[in-house]
Scaffold this active site. Sequence first.
Site, mmCIF file in Angstrom:
data_model
loop_
_atom_site.group_PDB
_atom_site.id
_atom_site.type_symbol
_atom_site.label_atom_id
_atom_site.label_comp_id
_atom_site.label_asym_id
_atom_site.label_seq_id
_atom_site.Cartn_x
_atom_site.Cartn_y
_atom_site.Cartn_z
ATOM 1 C CG HIS A 148 0.995 6.860 4.255
ATOM 2 N ND1 HIS A 148 1.337 6.081 3.193
ATOM 3 C CD2 HIS A 148 -0.273 6.515 4.584
ATOM 4 C CE1 HIS A 148 0.317 5.301 2.875
ATOM 5 N NE2 HIS A 148 -0.677 5.542 3.710
ATOM 6 C CG ASP A 202 -3.662 7.045 2.397
ATOM 7 O OD1 ASP A 202 -3.297 5.869 2.222
ATOM 8 O OD2 ASP A 202 -4.250 7.443 3.426
ATOM 9 C CG ASP A 233 -28.110 8.971 -29.107
ATOM 10 O OD1 ASP A 233 -27.223 8.107 -29.153
ATOM 11 O OD2 ASP A 233 -29.259 8.809 -29.536
ATOM 12 C CG HIS A 263 -1.630 1.265 1.468
ATOM 13 N ND1 HIS A 263 -2.458 1.918 0.579
ATOM 14 C CD2 HIS A 263 -1.539 2.084 2.549
ATOM 15 C CE1 HIS A 263 -2.862 3.065 1.112
ATOM 16 N NE2 HIS A 263 -2.308 3.191 2.301
ATOM 17 C CD GLU A 297 -3.298 6.647 12.144
ATOM 18 O OE1 GLU A 297 -4.334 6.438 11.512
ATOM 19 O OE2 GLU A 297 -2.787 7.773 12.296
ATOM 20 C CG ASP A 298 -1.368 1.110 10.620
ATOM 21 O OD1 ASP A 298 -2.176 1.647 11.396
ATOM 22 O OD2 ASP A 298 -1.517 1.070 9.399
HETATM 23 MN MN MN Z 1 -2.622 4.642 4.018
#
Ligand code: MN
Length: 538
Positions: free
Chosen positions: A73, A129, A249, A49, A77-78
């Site tokens: 990025h 993102d 059309d 990702h 957070e993760d």
């Molecule tokens: Mn992300």
Amino acid sequence: MAAAVQLPDPTRFAYLKPKDVARLAEAYRFSEAAHAGQTRQSGDPYISHPLAVAEILAEWHLDGQTLMAALLHDVTEDTSVTKDEISDTFGRPVAELVDGVSKLDRIEFQSAEDAQAENFRKMLLKLADRLHNMRTLGAVSPAKRRRVARETMEIYAPIANRLGLNPLYHELQELAFSHLYPGRYKVLSKATSAARGNRREMIGKTLDAIKRKLAESDIRAEVFGREKHVYSTYRKMIEKHLSFSEVHDIFGARVVVEDIPACYLALGSLHALYKPIPGKFKDYIAIPKANGYQSIHTDLIGPYGIPVEVQIRTGQMHRLAESGVASHWLYKDDTEKLSELQKQTHRWLQSLLEIQHQSGDPQEFLEHVKVDLFPDEVYVFTPKGRILSLPRGATAVDFAYAVHTDIGNRCVAAKINGELVALRTELRNGDRVEIITASHAKPNPGWLQYVRTAKARSNIRHFLKTMQYEESAGLGERLLEQALKALKSSLAEIDDANWDRVMRDSGSRTREELLADLGLGKRLAAVIAKTRRARVRA
Ligand code: MN
């Protein structure tokens, strides 16, 4: 010597300096290690990702720092990696960018200068993102899919549009539509490709006729057919109550020429080739759209009576239409026009942040953003001839706030095209608007009934909140004085110890707050006065 780290596909980043590519590879390895063992909903390793986000930004030719931030990025957070670690390893600007990606309502703008390039990079990072998340949305649960798709339709696609990033805008819309209404999307996209097949010959003939006519007139031009987007077809069907074939059309052609005079020459020769449909001509070269878009639009009656929508523009306008303000990064031809557009865009991003700062509530912020992004606009002029764009239905008060907050706060009347009008008067395209102010004037709560722009609304609310508080406190003080008088006492007799006791009883944090509560009728002055008296006697 240790083997150099390689990016999975270094050719995508070939426009960067070798030094930046090396740094990028380091960021890639760092992120890969941090996300090790994590997978996406699709089952792919998580690093796929951030890598995809960096590749999207590389297509837009963003700088090395932004690409590093893209790779990193989701790390803070993760994973257990902190912002400080990123700052130590990759530098503070990268850490700040990473910090800004989390949520739209959490972008922080430190100063006006800072808000410029910096926030634009953050916004592009967020959009990239979002684009990759939308491209891979099929893997998540249906409920989440709907929520993310709706948010994309309502917030992110309009932001891409406002920034003039047209291909991104359309891709986000198509993806969001396909997830919000999978059935309708399937039917319409099938019908679209069938229609394309049936009409290939007619379209080819028309394009050839246009090319020939332009060549005869000595106009050098590139001519293309335009693909219809499924979502815009759907919108037209709904809004204008048309059937699929009525919308479809119509076929689109685009003519790209060398300079502005050639645009008008091309217009003239195409009007000689096919009759124009009255009332359909729009000159966005003379009056560009708010996002800087420029082109001439005209609808012609083509062969077999089939309408042809033609857009005529210069090569530079075309690049701007394709990549908006990002074309500054893509093409280094930094002309006057481009920098004026960038200034406008920065002003817009800045106003988003002001609104966020004042409202503080993320929900309210997003409401504001939605209203501001509503594409229907009117274009009006200041007395000095500057063009301002406002949402349709905007009034003289919106105009006043658009010029300056102080003008909004002090406006008492307006002149439209030289005539004195009420402040609630709706503006129309081409109006020349002049605002009359008075130094003692202040915003009226009634204005909230008819203002249309987020800027006006949030400024009026902000002013009223501050005013109300002060006025309520004044009223509260008078009420308390009266109540005390009835008990043969007065405010002057209440000492600090008494105040403290009363405040503790009432749960107010300050005297001002207690008085404001009295003024607003949340508490009764007589009760407070008696409490005090009871305590004194006790
Ligand atoms: Mn992300």
